[in-house]
Structures are given as structure tokens and as C-alpha cells.
Design a protein around this motif. Sequence first.
Motif, short mmCIF file in Angstrom:
data_model
loop_
_atom_site.label_atom_id
_atom_site.label_comp_id
_atom_site.label_asym_id
_atom_site.label_seq_id
_atom_site.Cartn_x
_atom_site.Cartn_y
_atom_site.Cartn_z
N ARG A 122 2.66 -5.44 7.72
CA ARG A 122 3.12 -4.73 6.46
C ARG A 122 2.06 -4.80 5.42
NH1 ARG A 122 6.52 -5.00 1.96
NH2 ARG A 122 7.82 -3.86 1.62
N ASN A 142 -0.09 3.55 11.55
CA ASN A 142 1.39 3.87 11.78
C ASN A 142 2.11 3.62 13.13
OD1 ASN A 142 2.41 3.16 9.46
ND2 ASN A 142 2.44 5.52 8.37
N ASP A 147 3.00 -1.28 9.76
CA ASP A 147 3.19 -0.60 8.39
C ASP A 147 2.86 -0.08 7.21
OD1 ASP A 147 5.78 0.90 7.10
OD2 ASP A 147 7.20 -1.04 7.02
N VAL A 149 2.84 0.68 3.72
CA VAL A 149 4.12 1.01 3.28
C VAL A 149 3.60 1.29 1.57
CG1 VAL A 149 5.31 -1.30 3.84
CG2 VAL A 149 3.92 -2.08 1.73
N PRO A 182 3.27 -5.33 -0.64
CA PRO A 182 3.13 -5.77 1.24
C PRO A 182 2.90 -6.85 1.15
CG PRO A 182 1.45 -4.53 -0.74
CD PRO A 182 2.51 -4.62 -1.28
#
Length: 222
Positions: A122, A142, A147, A149, A182
Motif C-alpha cells: 500500500r 494496481n 494498492d 493510495v 501510505p
Amino acid sequence: MTKRVLLGMLTPSSNTVLEPVTAAMLSGLPEVSAHFGRFTVKEISLRAAALDQFTDAPFLDAARLLADARLDVIGWNGTSAGWLGFDADVKLCKAIEDETGIAACTSMLALNEILETTGRKRFAIVSPYLDEIQETMVANYNAAGFDVVAERHLNDRGNFSFSEISEERIERMCMEVAEAKPDAIAIICTNMRGARWRSGWRRRWASPSTTRCPPCCGRRCA
């Protein structure tokens, strides 16, 4: 005599940051030296002419010359797999190894390994790239199970101009994406000057900043 470690770096022709950064990172390792081979990269975009810069031929031409120095490894010190797809770097490594007999790695595969092995999937991306490049890069991450963010980019087609972005501006971009909390911040561009203040940034923020560093067989170099 201590065995020397010889690192080969495939380098974009208009990049003026990665060589001095690499030298600084290796300054405390007298047995390790970096050796650079350039090929033409002047623009980062999705135009056909820009994409053609990253076909196998220029990589292999430069890799063959580097191989004359009997290197231990040849690394692609660039980020093109971010928009071309990570399989592009996997295939490139195989092509270099088949052509030269020397182990190959790339900075993007190294970054992905760091994020995977440290459990920091992330994360946020900071780059100088065009909208179309940044959007493709975020989508690729992704799709690969990461992820993203937060992101910031400068909508610049570069490539030389990336080296003239101030460290202060890079830091502001990192501060902005840090608000999303993050697990890591990746400065994705080997021609951006984000490396020198990374250690200070990590002391000030709970979220570590992972800058684009020279590849070392897929492992963290600093």
C-alpha cells in the motif's frame, strides 16, 4: 587483493542524476565499482517514437559493450516497465543474460521486490511524468496486486528536464502524498534528485521513502 565487484548500469542518454548518485552510494565500498553504458532516451511518453526507445536492440547493443568489462551484473537503471508492464523487464533481463552470459536486473523489479518482501504494497508514487504515463503506471501497479493510495506527478515529458526539478519540489510532493498514510513512498524516476534527503525524510515521517536506486540483482542497494 579483495575481489572486485563490477556493476554495469544501462543508462538513459539524457540522464544526469543516476551516475553521481550511484557513485555516492558506492563510496563506502572500495571493492565495488559501477560502469555505465548509455543508449538514446530523450522523451518519456506513449508516442510511438518514445516507446521505440525501449525496444530490445538499444539495450542489447549497450549491454554487449558493457560485457567487455567482465561485469558481475548488468542492471537497467530506468523505470520504463512502469508503463510498458513489468513483464517487459523480466523479458529484458532474460534477453541480456542470453546475449552476454551475465546476470541482469532492473530498478523497477528491485523496487517491486522491496515492496513485496517488506509488506509495503500500500504505497504512493511520486514522479515527473506525463498524465498518460502516470495513469498507466498506477493501473499496472494496481493490476499487479499493489494498492496505490496517492500519487503526484508533474506532467513533464522530459527526459533531461527531470534532473532540473528541485529537491524542495520533490519533498513537497512527498509531503502531499504522505497525507494518505501510505506504507511507502516511491519516487519513480532515476533522473529525479530524491535520494540525498531520503534518510532525513525517513526520520521525520513514519512512512519510509523508497527512491529509485541503482539495481543490485533485485536487492536493495542502500
